[in-house]
Structure formats: C-alpha cells, structure tokens
Design a protein around this motif. Sequence first.
Motif, mmCIF file in Angstrom:
data_model
loop_
_atom_site.group_PDB
_atom_site.id
_atom_site.type_symbol
_atom_site.label_atom_id
_atom_site.label_comp_id
_atom_site.label_asym_id
_atom_site.label_seq_id
_atom_site.Cartn_x
_atom_site.Cartn_y
_atom_site.Cartn_z
ATOM 1 N N ALA A 72 20.106 -7.826 -1.494
ATOM 2 C CA ALA A 72 19.815 -8.988 -2.328
ATOM 3 C C ALA A 72 18.872 -8.634 -3.475
ATOM 4 C CB ALA A 72 19.222 -10.105 -1.481
ATOM 5 N N ALA A 73 18.033 -7.617 -3.286
ATOM 6 C CA ALA A 73 17.086 -7.205 -4.326
ATOM 7 C C ALA A 73 16.705 -5.750 -4.093
ATOM 8 C CB ALA A 73 15.848 -8.089 -4.303
ATOM 9 N N ASP A 74 16.439 -5.053 -5.172
ATOM 10 C CA ASP A 74 16.089 -3.633 -5.103
ATOM 11 C C ASP A 74 15.235 -3.316 -6.323
ATOM 12 O OD1 ASP A 74 15.919 -0.876 -4.995
ATOM 13 O OD2 ASP A 74 18.063 -0.541 -4.710
ATOM 14 N N ALA A 75 13.942 -3.061 -6.105
ATOM 15 C CA ALA A 75 13.041 -2.884 -7.248
ATOM 16 C C ALA A 75 12.033 -1.794 -6.979
ATOM 17 C CB ALA A 75 12.320 -4.190 -7.555
ATOM 18 N N ARG A 76 11.663 -1.062 -8.016
ATOM 19 C CA ARG A 76 10.572 -0.112 -7.953
ATOM 20 C C ARG A 76 9.250 -0.872 -8.016
ATOM 21 N NH1 ARG A 76 12.491 4.530 -6.124
ATOM 22 N NH2 ARG A 76 10.445 5.349 -6.647
ATOM 23 N N THR A 77 8.201 -0.265 -7.489
ATOM 24 C CA THR A 77 6.877 -0.878 -7.528
ATOM 25 C C THR A 77 5.930 0.058 -8.254
ATOM 26 O OG1 THR A 77 5.924 0.123 -5.536
ATOM 27 C CG2 THR A 77 7.403 -1.762 -5.216
ATOM 28 N N ASP A 78 4.691 -0.410 -8.424
ATOM 29 C CA ASP A 78 3.674 0.452 -9.028
ATOM 30 C C ASP A 78 2.756 1.055 -7.983
ATOM 31 O OD1 ASP A 78 2.262 -1.769 -8.274
ATOM 32 O OD2 ASP A 78 1.521 -2.266 -10.286
ATOM 33 N N SER A 79 3.169 0.973 -6.698
ATOM 34 C CA SER A 79 2.354 1.543 -5.633
ATOM 35 C C SER A 79 2.329 3.061 -5.727
ATOM 36 C CB SER A 79 2.902 1.135 -4.258
ATOM 37 O OG SER A 79 2.279 1.863 -3.228
ATOM 38 N N PRO A 80 1.194 3.694 -5.442
ATOM 39 C CA PRO A 80 1.148 5.162 -5.427
ATOM 40 C C PRO A 80 1.927 5.750 -4.267
ATOM 41 C CG PRO A 80 -0.920 4.276 -4.604
ATOM 42 C CD PRO A 80 -0.127 3.106 -5.125
ATOM 43 N N GLY A 81 2.249 4.922 -3.246
ATOM 44 C CA GLY A 81 3.001 5.396 -2.098
ATOM 45 C C GLY A 81 2.203 6.316 -1.207
ATOM 46 N N ALA A 94 0.802 -1.226 0.000
ATOM 47 C CA ALA A 94 0.000 0.000 0.000
ATOM 48 C C ALA A 94 0.834 1.274 0.000
ATOM 49 C CB ALA A 94 -0.931 0.001 1.217
ATOM 50 N N VAL A 95 2.061 1.230 0.536
ATOM 51 C CA VAL A 95 2.800 2.483 0.725
ATOM 52 C C VAL A 95 4.122 2.560 -0.026
ATOM 53 C CG1 VAL A 95 1.754 2.781 3.009
ATOM 54 C CG2 VAL A 95 4.040 1.759 2.825
ATOM 55 N N ALA A 96 4.743 1.430 -0.341
ATOM 56 C CA ALA A 96 6.114 1.473 -0.854
ATOM 57 C C ALA A 96 6.173 1.699 -2.362
ATOM 58 C CB ALA A 96 6.838 0.176 -0.504
ATOM 59 N N ARG A 97 7.024 2.615 -2.768
ATOM 60 C CA ARG A 97 7.316 2.812 -4.190
ATOM 61 C C ARG A 97 8.570 2.048 -4.591
ATOM 62 N NH1 ARG A 97 7.003 9.168 -3.129
ATOM 63 N NH2 ARG A 97 4.741 9.397 -2.831
ATOM 64 N N ARG A 98 9.313 1.611 -3.590
ATOM 65 C CA ARG A 98 10.554 0.869 -3.832
ATOM 66 C C ARG A 98 10.693 -0.162 -2.722
ATOM 67 N NH1 ARG A 98 16.461 3.849 -3.457
ATOM 68 N NH2 ARG A 98 17.804 2.066 -3.989
ATOM 69 N N VAL A 99 11.103 -1.375 -3.066
ATOM 70 C CA VAL A 99 11.271 -2.442 -2.084
ATOM 71 C C VAL A 99 12.700 -2.957 -2.162
ATOM 72 C CG1 VAL A 99 10.542 -4.736 -1.344
ATOM 73 C CG2 VAL A 99 8.842 -3.096 -2.165
ATOM 74 N N ILE A 100 13.373 -2.958 -1.015
ATOM 75 C CA ILE A 100 14.759 -3.417 -0.921
ATOM 76 C C ILE A 100 14.794 -4.590 0.047
ATOM 77 C CG2 ILE A 100 17.100 -2.804 -0.179
ATOM 78 C CD1 ILE A 100 16.338 0.135 -0.896
ATOM 79 N N ARG A 101 15.463 -5.648 -0.365
ATOM 80 C CA ARG A 101 15.594 -6.824 0.496
ATOM 81 C C ARG A 101 17.055 -7.026 0.877
ATOM 82 N NH1 ARG A 101 12.409 -10.970 1.741
ATOM 83 N NH2 ARG A 101 10.883 -10.361 0.143
ATOM 84 N N LEU A 102 17.291 -7.153 2.191
ATOM 85 C CA LEU A 102 18.629 -7.449 2.690
ATOM 86 C C LEU A 102 18.763 -8.940 2.960
ATOM 87 C CD1 LEU A 102 19.447 -4.639 5.306
ATOM 88 C CD2 LEU A 102 19.871 -4.668 2.843
ATOM 89 N N ASP A 103 19.961 -9.444 2.750
ATOM 90 C CA ASP A 103 20.263 -10.839 3.068
ATOM 91 C C ASP A 103 21.741 -10.916 3.417
ATOM 92 O OD1 ASP A 103 20.170 -13.575 3.398
ATOM 93 O OD2 ASP A 103 20.314 -14.019 1.260
#
Length: 224
Positions: free
Chosen positions: A215-224, A201-210
Amino acid sequence: MTDTGLAVRWEGVSHDYGAGAVLRDLSLAIEPGDAVALLGSNGAGKTTLTRMLMGLVRPRAGRVSVGDWDVAGRRPDEMALRVGYAFQHADQQLFARSVREDVAFGPRRLGQGEGLVDEVLGELDLAALAARHPYDLPVPVRKLVTLAGVLAMRPRVCVLDEPTAGFDRGLRELVIAAVRRRTAGGVTVLAVSHDRAFVSAVARRVIRLDGGRIAADARTDSPG
C-alpha cells in the motif's frame, strides 16, 4: 561482525491458507544492507512474507530469493546459513537449559563456533543471566535471548518479527543499538513492527502492506 548483506526478492508472490488470499501477486526487492520496516494491520501478510525467506512458508505462486539462492530449492536449515529469524513469540525458539546454551546452539550447529556468543550476550545486557534457564526470565528478556541467538549466527539477512513488543525504553534502546550496529556493518535487516519509536530509529525504508499488497513504500531520513 558479519559479511556484507544480501538482496532479498519476492517476485509475483501469492499465498493463501484456504480462507482467502493472504498475499496477492506481490513483488518486492530489498537491496543488500538496507534497513526496512514492514508495517500493516494484523492479517496484512507481514509474517507470511517474512517466513518465506526461511522456507517456512512456500508461496502458492511466484519466486522468493535470498542473494543468488532460490528459496524453493533450499531447506529451512540451509537458509539459516544466510537468514537469521527472530520470531514474534520467543517461546517458539527457546529450548535449552541456560541462556548461554540457547544462544550458542545456532552458531554451533552452523559450524561457526562460539566466538560471538559472549560478545552478543554482553551487547544485549544478558551476560549476568547466562546461566539462568530462559523460562525463568520475564517474557521481554526471553525475546532478547532469541535475538541474541540470531545475532550470534552472523546473519547476512536479519528478520525480526515484533522485536520490541512489550519492551520498556531501556530494553528497546538495547535492540535499537544492536540493529544499528548490524546495518552499519552492511547487514540487510527486515523488521515487522508496530513500535513507532523503534521504526523511526532504525528504518531507512518503510513498507506498508494492506490486503496482501503493498500500500505504501517510502524512504526515510533515519540513519538506520
């Protein structure tokens, strides 16, 4: 409700607590006004990374900055002028005898007055609880109180550590709406969360740490 957000950066950051590396030569930049979700398993380094923005954790190597401030040269109370941090566990932040006093403490200490206190209490559906002692409230409501205290300080960067953990749908929607208002106003938001509904619902970008690395870094289509 606040000024334009600030960029935050970690440059070649490494850290350990004496039992192996938590962060490993990590570099990351978040642009002003972005809304970012930080994901990863327990021990991935998420909380260590975010606490560096307040100077609560100092990296063993590398540099952390908020806008044009190098965090290494600032005390945590100075960083509070730019960064609002809502801890995962509300009891680490609550101390006053009433909800309103707790929410008003930060703005008062920063010399901002209490202009937003009642507005934020209303926004998070806490107005009717303003005179209550925070520790008389259920844990999820205590977390709302800590969030209210952060938002009342008009942060240009807002860090939220598991802001909806244990929340039902109604409480989650209050937080989502509050975060969206800030991101729409240009506040930089970084949220550590395992709550998929909140993140989507809120994120325009999602980053995953490992393992202390991205480990991953991607833009989303969420309005934020």
